[in-house]
Scaffold this active site. Sequence first.
Site, PDB file in Angstrom:
ATOM      1  CG  HIS A   1      -2.146  -1.028   1.189  1.00 40.84           C
ATOM      2  ND1 HIS A   1      -2.689  -1.679   2.076  1.00 40.84           N
ATOM      3  CD2 HIS A   1      -2.409  -2.058  -0.086  1.00 40.84           C
ATOM      4  CE1 HIS A   1      -3.564  -2.398   1.573  1.00 40.84           C
ATOM      5  NE2 HIS A   1      -3.482  -2.660   0.731  1.00 40.84           N
TER       6      HIS A   1
ATOM      7  CB  CYS B   1      10.703  10.158 -11.387  1.00 38.04           C
ATOM      8  SG  CYS B   1      10.746  11.248 -12.711  1.00 38.04           S
TER       9      CYS B   1
ATOM     10  CB  CYS C   1      13.419   8.490 -15.261  1.00 40.26           C
ATOM     11  SG  CYS C   1      13.817   9.253 -13.741  1.00 40.26           S
TER      12      CYS C   1
ATOM     13  CB  CYS D   1      13.001  13.563 -11.459  1.00 38.11           C
ATOM     14  SG  CYS D   1      14.170  12.123 -11.731  1.00 38.11           S
TER      15      CYS D   1
ATOM     16  CB  CYS E   1      14.286  12.607 -16.354  1.00 40.04           C
ATOM     17  SG  CYS E   1      12.877  12.183 -15.330  1.00 40.04           S
TER      18      CYS E   1
ATOM     19  CG  ASN F   1      -5.832  -9.037  14.519  1.00 36.18           C
ATOM     20  OD1 ASN F   1      -5.075  -8.209  14.484  1.00 36.18           O
ATOM     21  ND2 ASN F   1      -6.947  -8.958  14.178  1.00 36.18           N
TER      22      ASN F   1
ATOM     23  CD  GLN G   1      -9.547  -6.378  17.329  1.00 35.55           C
ATOM     24  OE1 GLN G   1      -8.394  -5.877  16.658  1.00 35.55           O
ATOM     25  NE2 GLN G   1      -9.358  -5.476  18.509  1.00 35.55           N
TER      26      GLN G   1
END
Length: 438
Positions: free
Chosen positions: A118, A126, A129, A154, A157, A220, A222
Amino acid sequence: VCLERSLRKQWYQRRVRGRLLGKWIAESNHFIAFTGAGISTSSGIPDFRGPEGVWTLRAQGKTRKAPTVSTICAIPTASHMSLKRLIETGHLKHLVSQNTDGMHMRSGISRANLSELHGNSTLEICTVCGAEYLRDFRVRTASEVHDHKTGRFCDKCKGPLQDTIINFGESLPDKPLTKSFKEGMDADLCLSLGSSLRVTPAADIPKTVAKRGRKLVIVNLQKTPLDERASLVIRARIDDVMRIVMETLKIEIPPFILHRFIKVSISVHPEKRATCLVEGVSPDGLPASILRGVEVTFPNKRGVSLAKEPFITEEKDYEDGNVGVELSFMGNFREPPMKLNLPSPSVSKGGVTASHLVSLDFTPSVGTWEIKNIETLNVENQSHVLGLEKKKKTNVEKENKKKVKKMKNKKKKNLVKKKKKKKKKKKKYSALIPLLPK
């Protein structure tokens, strides 16, 4: 009495199951871990679905009472450090994370052993590139959900940079996702720590391990949708379980140490001119914005303070001697400034660059820096190592280059047109030659 019995039973179950998990890790051939927001709660970062989770409290119309720590200043937990140590010992083959807090990288885990599905709140990329930049601050600046541009550009570039955060409704990055599923197919043991296992396609990775008939362990507080498929479920705090696991494996949990790498390049030119460039580098070699400011002191000269990247300065009347570099860090962990005294090339050897890679360790509990290593590399006849000269060029010089290119392109076009006209004329004359009287 009933409460005491209940607590004793919980303690006993946690201990027995933690030891069993440690045994399975020791026997495993391909062990992977899958982490969610729950692994970072003990560092002060709230999770989403826990008792004090962001979404839980929002649904109840309540506010968080416990103190909250910024993800930038949070110190990796005992669980983070345990996973890092298990990778070093060869027990843990790969780590898949749903978290964007960057805590796994901060703990010292290499990106080769880590898939952040995530994204990472301190990493930007960039769009042209693909170059990546690690920062000591949150890179996201956009207010709109699906706007990822950060407003920075960047160094290579000049393409626009964007954050790497994946929001709901957006596709996961191909490389980490493909790598994660491959690891899931190879794994004979998967340990899920602090994940609700509800967000797909990330949650399908532990599910894949269970579907193949391999061991899935869920830690866990839960319930999760994969509890019935799991070989072992432990309802306990992650740090408590990981301490039992490490004790079973007879492996010590290392303390958190902040690792910093600084690259200092000193170029000396034949005409007594010298330049100094100071750069932050991540352990994986990525450009890293970890410095707030730099002060460079050339031999027998006053110090020059630099407050913006790139940290580069020039001395026109250079003398032989060591160059002093004072580093000011972002201060997320209250790091004090650090002074370096580095050797530089002699004026007699003009056109030489001395590049120093300095490895520093900072222990937050002690509050002091330690120089672990200084690697020096002399490169002869190169005054532009790490793009010194490129970074030094002004906008005027760049514009002049563009103008020159345009002029050259125009000349080329004109030459092509002239050649085409000549060819056409030749064709006309060649067609008339047979008609002319002998």
